[in-house]
Design a protein around this motif. Structure first.
Motif, PDB file in Angstrom:
ATOM      1  N   ASP A 140       5.004-112.091 -16.616  1.00  9.76           N
ATOM      2  CA  ASP A 140       6.429-111.780 -16.621  1.00  9.76           C
ATOM      3  C   ASP A 140       6.872-111.600 -18.075  1.00  9.76           C
ATOM      4  O   ASP A 140       6.708-112.507 -18.899  1.00  9.76           O
ATOM      5  CB  ASP A 140       7.217-112.910 -15.967  1.00  9.76           C
ATOM      6  CG  ASP A 140       8.684-112.550 -15.759  1.00  9.76           C
ATOM      7  OD1 ASP A 140       9.167-111.630 -16.447  1.00  9.76           O
ATOM      8  OD2 ASP A 140       9.333-113.180 -14.906  1.00  9.76           O
ATOM      9  N   PRO A 141       7.409-110.441 -18.460  1.00 14.55           N
ATOM     10  CA  PRO A 141       7.798-110.229 -19.859  1.00 14.55           C
ATOM     11  C   PRO A 141       8.814-111.237 -20.380  1.00 14.55           C
ATOM     12  O   PRO A 141       8.863-111.500 -21.584  1.00 14.55           O
ATOM     13  CB  PRO A 141       8.394-108.807 -19.846  1.00 14.55           C
ATOM     14  CG  PRO A 141       7.775-108.143 -18.666  1.00 14.55           C
ATOM     15  CD  PRO A 141       7.608-109.228 -17.639  1.00 14.55           C
ATOM     16  N   SER A 142       9.612-111.827 -19.511  1.00 12.86           N
ATOM     17  CA  SER A 142      10.637-112.767 -19.957  1.00 12.86           C
ATOM     18  C   SER A 142      10.111-114.188 -20.149  1.00 12.86           C
ATOM     19  O   SER A 142      10.786-115.014 -20.775  1.00 12.86           O
ATOM     20  CB  SER A 142      11.796-112.786 -18.955  1.00 12.86           C
ATOM     21  OG  SER A 142      11.353-113.244 -17.682  1.00 12.86           O
ATOM     22  N   THR A 143       8.937-114.487 -19.620  1.00 10.91           N
ATOM     23  CA  THR A 143       8.401-115.855 -19.715  1.00 10.91           C
ATOM     24  C   THR A 143       7.065-115.936 -20.441  1.00 10.91           C
ATOM     25  O   THR A 143       6.608-117.044 -20.751  1.00 10.91           O
ATOM     26  CB  THR A 143       8.216-116.446 -18.309  1.00 10.91           C
ATOM     27  OG1 THR A 143       7.320-115.620 -17.554  1.00 10.91           O
ATOM     28  CG2 THR A 143       9.542-116.553 -17.588  1.00 10.91           C
ATOM     29  N   ALA A 144       6.416-114.809 -20.730  1.00 10.23           N
ATOM     30  CA  ALA A 144       5.085-114.853 -21.342  1.00 10.23           C
ATOM     31  C   ALA A 144       5.123-115.476 -22.733  1.00 10.23           C
ATOM     32  O   ALA A 144       4.344-116.388 -23.046  1.00 10.23           O
ATOM     33  CB  ALA A 144       4.488-113.443 -21.390  1.00 10.23           C
ATOM     34  N   LEU A 145       6.034-114.996 -23.582  1.00  2.63           N
ATOM     35  CA  LEU A 145       6.111-115.541 -24.943  1.00  2.63           C
ATOM     36  C   LEU A 145       6.580-116.992 -24.955  1.00  2.63           C
ATOM     37  O   LEU A 145       5.995-117.818 -25.675  1.00  2.63           O
ATOM     38  CB  LEU A 145       7.017-114.671 -25.806  1.00  2.63           C
ATOM     39  CG  LEU A 145       7.061-115.036 -27.297  1.00  2.63           C
ATOM     40  CD1 LEU A 145       5.679-114.924 -27.919  1.00  2.63           C
ATOM     41  CD2 LEU A 145       8.053-114.144 -28.043  1.00  2.63           C
ATOM     42  N   SER A 150       5.257-107.667 -24.726  1.00  8.93           N
ATOM     43  CA  SER A 150       6.180-108.790 -24.923  1.00  8.93           C
ATOM     44  C   SER A 150       5.560-109.923 -25.722  1.00  8.93           C
ATOM     45  O   SER A 150       6.288-110.802 -26.194  1.00  8.93           O
ATOM     46  CB  SER A 150       6.650-109.324 -23.566  1.00  8.93           C
ATOM     47  OG  SER A 150       5.555-109.792 -22.795  1.00  8.93           O
ATOM     48  N   THR A 151       4.238-109.930 -25.883  1.00  6.46           N
ATOM     49  CA  THR A 151       3.583-110.976 -26.675  1.00  6.46           C
ATOM     50  C   THR A 151       2.753-110.397 -27.816  1.00  6.46           C
ATOM     51  O   THR A 151       1.976-111.128 -28.441  1.00  6.46           O
ATOM     52  CB  THR A 151       2.675-111.839 -25.781  1.00  6.46           C
ATOM     53  OG1 THR A 151       1.696-111.009 -25.155  1.00  6.46           O
ATOM     54  CG2 THR A 151       3.477-112.563 -24.718  1.00  6.46           C
ATOM     55  N   THR A 152       2.882-109.114 -28.081  1.00  5.35           N
ATOM     56  CA  THR A 152       2.142-108.511 -29.194  1.00  5.35           C
ATOM     57  C   THR A 152       2.655-109.062 -30.518  1.00  5.35           C
ATOM     58  O   THR A 152       3.864-109.112 -30.751  1.00  5.35           O
ATOM     59  CB  THR A 152       2.295-106.982 -29.183  1.00  5.35           C
ATOM     60  OG1 THR A 152       1.769-106.464 -27.962  1.00  5.35           O
ATOM     61  CG2 THR A 152       1.537-106.360 -30.339  1.00  5.35           C
ATOM     62  N   THR A 153       1.746-109.458 -31.395  1.00  4.64           N
ATOM     63  CA  THR A 153       2.109-109.956 -32.712  1.00  4.64           C
ATOM     64  C   THR A 153       1.506-109.045 -33.773  1.00  4.64           C
ATOM     65  O   THR A 153       0.696-108.166 -33.480  1.00  4.64           O
ATOM     66  CB  THR A 153       1.612-111.388 -32.919  1.00  4.64           C
ATOM     67  OG1 THR A 153       0.180-111.409 -32.828  1.00  4.64           O
ATOM     68  CG2 THR A 153       2.202-112.324 -31.872  1.00  4.64           C
ATOM     69  N   VAL A 154       1.891-109.266 -35.020  1.00  2.00           N
ATOM     70  CA  VAL A 154       1.420-108.409 -36.105  1.00  2.00           C
ATOM     71  C   VAL A 154      -0.089-108.522 -36.265  1.00  2.00           C
ATOM     72  O   VAL A 154      -0.788-107.508 -36.407  1.00  2.00           O
ATOM     73  CB  VAL A 154       2.141-108.781 -37.416  1.00  2.00           C
ATOM     74  CG1 VAL A 154       1.610-107.922 -38.566  1.00  2.00           C
ATOM     75  CG2 VAL A 154       3.638-108.588 -37.280  1.00  2.00           C
TER      76      VAL A 154
END
Length: 310
Positions: A172-177, A263-267
């Protein structure tokens, strides 16, 4: 009566053995330092120099075409990439939550286990166990906990008497991070608890006794004795947590691979993904260079704000 003439061609007494001993000391020191210097050169200095150089070329991981200089083209593409700005936002949100929550929770745990009561060594060990466990192993375990039918949702269903049902946390994009943030705080809080604890034990007990005699309560002693005495420890903890938060990678790589919907991609994850999966070595080097500047800037700002003022 005979006259003793001074010998010619001889060195002053003691100079020869002393010089040879110093030379041996230098050679010994050089031999002991050289492995560490070699490792730093191979695994740090050379990769950093290559990353800076490749960021201005067209290099790819596997390509028959030789790399050539392209100037700032990689940086132009980078700042036009919406995924890069999403990864910046995700990294900033992760750091903005993890840094204060993990530092504050670790300080609370350190204050609890710093008391002289039975069982504190047991709790210190329990809190520190996640730190010595591999992050890959922890991420895999929490993947099962966060499943739709996992333990987390089972506990929510049980304690709410069936009125609440947990989501599919990692899909879920709203809860993954937030799910990754919660797991990361739990995993790293034990290490910084130990750092806070070492700082607490350097504060002289006489200061607390004097404050108690003056009628200071627990909050007053913490505010005027404990907190000022943790100045150096506070700076170290904040900087280390911030750097760890900004280089978030393992949890994302194991649990979500940057999804769902970035939604959880980081640099750091984007740099590794671009460099190895997409084989865009030059583009990944540009991301790494920008990330280096960001981390350096944040660290300098933190160091300036937490410096000792005269």
């Amino acid at each position: 009566m005979t006259t003793l003439l001074p010998r010619t061609g001889t060195r002053p007494p003691g100079r020869g053995p002393r010089t040879a001993a110093r030379r041996r000391e230098r050679l010994t020191a050089l031999g002991m330092v050289s492995p560490a210097v070699l490792l730093l050169l191979v695994f740090f200095v050379i990769p950093v120099v290559l990353a800076f150089a490749l960021a201005f070329t067209s290099a790819r991981l596997i390509s028959p075409t030789p790399a050539h200089f392209v100037g700032l083209r990689n940086f132009t593409l980078l700042f036009q990439d919406p995924v890069f700005f999403r990864s910046l936002l995700n990294t900033a949100l992760f750091a903005a939550v993890v840094v204060p929550v993990q530092a504050g929770l670790a300080l609370c745990l350190a204050l609890l286990v710093n008391t002289k009561v039975g069982g504190t060594n047991f709790f210190r060990t329990v809190y520190f166990v996640p730190v010595v466990t591999s992050m890959v192993v922890i991420s895999i375990v929490w993947m099962f906990l966060y499943q739709k039918t996992g333990l987390v949702n089972h506990l929510i269903d049980t304690f709410s008497l069936g009125h609440l049902h947990g989501p599919d946390w990692l899909n879920d994009p709203s809860t993954a991070l937030p799910a990754i943030i919660f797991m990361s705080v739990w995993q790293g809080v034990g290490f910084h608890m130990v750092i806070w604890l070492s700082g607490l034990q350097t504060i002289p007990a006489d200061l607390h006794e004097a404050a108690s005699i003056d009628g200071a309560d627990r909050w007053a002693r913490f505010r005027h004795v404990t907190w000022p005495g943790l100045r150096a420890t506070r700076t170290f903890v904040l900087i280390t947590i911030t750097i760890d938060a900004l280089r978030l990678f393992t949890q994302v790589n194991v649990m979500t691979q940057g999804g769902p919907l970035d939604s959880t991609t980081t640099v750091v994850y984007q740099a590794v993904h671009a460099g190895y999966t997409q084989q865009q070595t030059a583009y990944a080097s540009a991301i790494s260079l920008v990330f280096f500047v960001l981390v350096l800037t944040v660290s300098l700002i933190q160091r300036f704000l937490t410096r000792e003022k005269d």
